[in-house]
Write a protein that holds these residues in place. Structure first.
Motif, PDB file in Angstrom:
ATOM      1  N   ALA A 143       5.080  -2.750  -9.821  1.00  0.00           N
ATOM      2  CA  ALA A 143       5.971  -3.773  -9.256  1.00  0.00           C
ATOM      3  C   ALA A 143       7.141  -3.130  -8.530  1.00  0.00           C
ATOM      4  CB  ALA A 143       6.473  -4.696 -10.364  1.00  0.00           C
ATOM      5  N   CYS A 144       7.627  -2.021  -9.065  1.00  0.00           N
ATOM      6  CA  CYS A 144       8.731  -1.290  -8.446  1.00  0.00           C
ATOM      7  C   CYS A 144       8.323  -0.755  -7.074  1.00  0.00           C
ATOM      8  CB  CYS A 144       9.164  -0.149  -9.360  1.00  0.00           C
ATOM      9  SG  CYS A 144      10.729   0.603  -8.922  1.00  0.00           S
ATOM     10  N   HIS A 145       7.090  -0.249  -6.965  1.00  0.00           N
ATOM     11  CA  HIS A 145       6.597   0.224  -5.671  1.00  0.00           C
ATOM     12  C   HIS A 145       6.538  -0.926  -4.665  1.00  0.00           C
ATOM     13  CE1 HIS A 145       4.664   4.416  -6.160  1.00  0.00           C
ATOM     14  NE2 HIS A 145       5.539   4.247  -7.136  1.00  0.00           N
ATOM     15  N   ILE A 146       6.079  -2.079  -5.107  1.00  0.00           N
ATOM     16  CA  ILE A 146       5.964  -3.231  -4.199  1.00  0.00           C
ATOM     17  C   ILE A 146       7.343  -3.666  -3.716  1.00  0.00           C
ATOM     18  CG2 ILE A 146       5.240  -5.638  -4.001  1.00  0.00           C
ATOM     19  CD1 ILE A 146       3.119  -5.026  -6.190  1.00  0.00           C
ATOM     20  N   LEU A 147       8.279  -3.831  -4.637  1.00  0.00           N
ATOM     21  CA  LEU A 147       9.629  -4.257  -4.268  1.00  0.00           C
ATOM     22  C   LEU A 147      10.301  -3.231  -3.362  1.00  0.00           C
ATOM     23  CD1 LEU A 147      12.047  -6.155  -4.487  1.00  0.00           C
ATOM     24  CD2 LEU A 147      12.655  -5.024  -6.640  1.00  0.00           C
ATOM     25  N   SER A 148      10.147  -1.962  -3.692  1.00  0.00           N
ATOM     26  CA  SER A 148      10.755  -0.906  -2.880  1.00  0.00           C
ATOM     27  C   SER A 148      10.203  -0.922  -1.464  1.00  0.00           C
ATOM     28  CB  SER A 148      10.511   0.457  -3.527  1.00  0.00           C
ATOM     29  OG  SER A 148      11.120   0.534  -4.804  1.00  0.00           O
TER      30      SER A 148
END
Length: 236
Positions: A100-105
């Motif tokens: 999820a962090c990769h997507i948001l970033s």
């Protein structure tokens, strides 16, 4: 040492041999599926088992190129054959948060051009730091919605171990070229098609559909051009 989690994030148990024990509690194995604390992702926990005797693993770190497992019960010795069991609930939670962090970033970068400067996963929230002069708090709900749309698309997430020269052909990876040790031969790349492609040593889910919807619940200014947002998984 063989780092089993690099190729299989879903490996919950494994067999190994104890290579060394320091101070009766710091154990190095010849192979491990335990993820060591690094890259903003917390370490795994779990147990090592020798002939039915359990040795809880309370911390895992990487020191001088070797992964050390801190156990809370002494007794393991060099040469012991053990079986390792990962605390799967904890591991899976961090896999979801990390992806999820990769997507948001990726969304923040695509929307603003900001460079991501750091992240930190935790059991009840995750933060993302990015370099941006003007912080539009009104855009946060838009970022949140776009992340959740990608989650709902159930996009496959793949892990590739690429030769250095091939990895450096990826624009997002070559930007970090100077961050890699000069003697590195292979680079691990996480790909979410049409969303993100990054060099990363962490653990990830195999599809965005495994992630719960997120909510961005806090935003902070952390100094000149340094912004931070926090998100967590929604309970509904």
């Amino acid at each position: 040492m063989e780092e089993l989690y690099l190729k299989d994030c879903y490996l919950k148990e494994f067999e190994a041999t104890v290579e060394s024990v320091k101070d009766d509690k710091f154990v190095v194995l010849d192979r491990t599926a335990f993820y060591p604390k690094s890259g903003g992702q917390p370490h795994d926990t779990g147990i090592l088992v020798r002939d039915g005797e359990e040795f809880p693993v309370t911390f895992v770190g990487k020191f001088e190129g070797k992964i050390s497992h801190e156990i809370s019960v002494p007794g393991l010795r060099e040469g012991d054959k053990v079986k390792g069991f990962i605390d799967w609930e904890r591991r899976q939670l961090f896999m979801k948060y990390h992806t999820a962090c990769h997507i948001l970033s990726a969304i923040i970068h695509n929307e603003t051009g900001a460079m991501i400067t750091g992240n930190q996963l935790a059991e009840n929230k995750t933060r993302v730091d990015f370099n941006l002069e003007n912080f539009d708090r009104g855009q946060l709900k838009s970022y949140e919605s776009k992340v959740n749309e990608i989650i709902d698309l159930d996009i496959p997430v793949t892990i590739s171990i690429l030769p250095k020269n091939e990895a450096f052909m990826i624009p997002s990876v070559v930007k970090l070229k100077d961050a890699f040790p000069p003697d590195v031969e292979e680079i691990r790349v996480i790909t979410i098609p049409d969303v993100d492609r990054q060099a990363c040593g962490g653990t990830h889910v195999s599809s965005t559909g495994e992630i719960s919807h997120i909510e961005i619940f806090k935003a902070e200014n952390k100094g000149k051009n340094n912004r931070r947002i926090y998100f967590r998984f929604r309970s509904d």
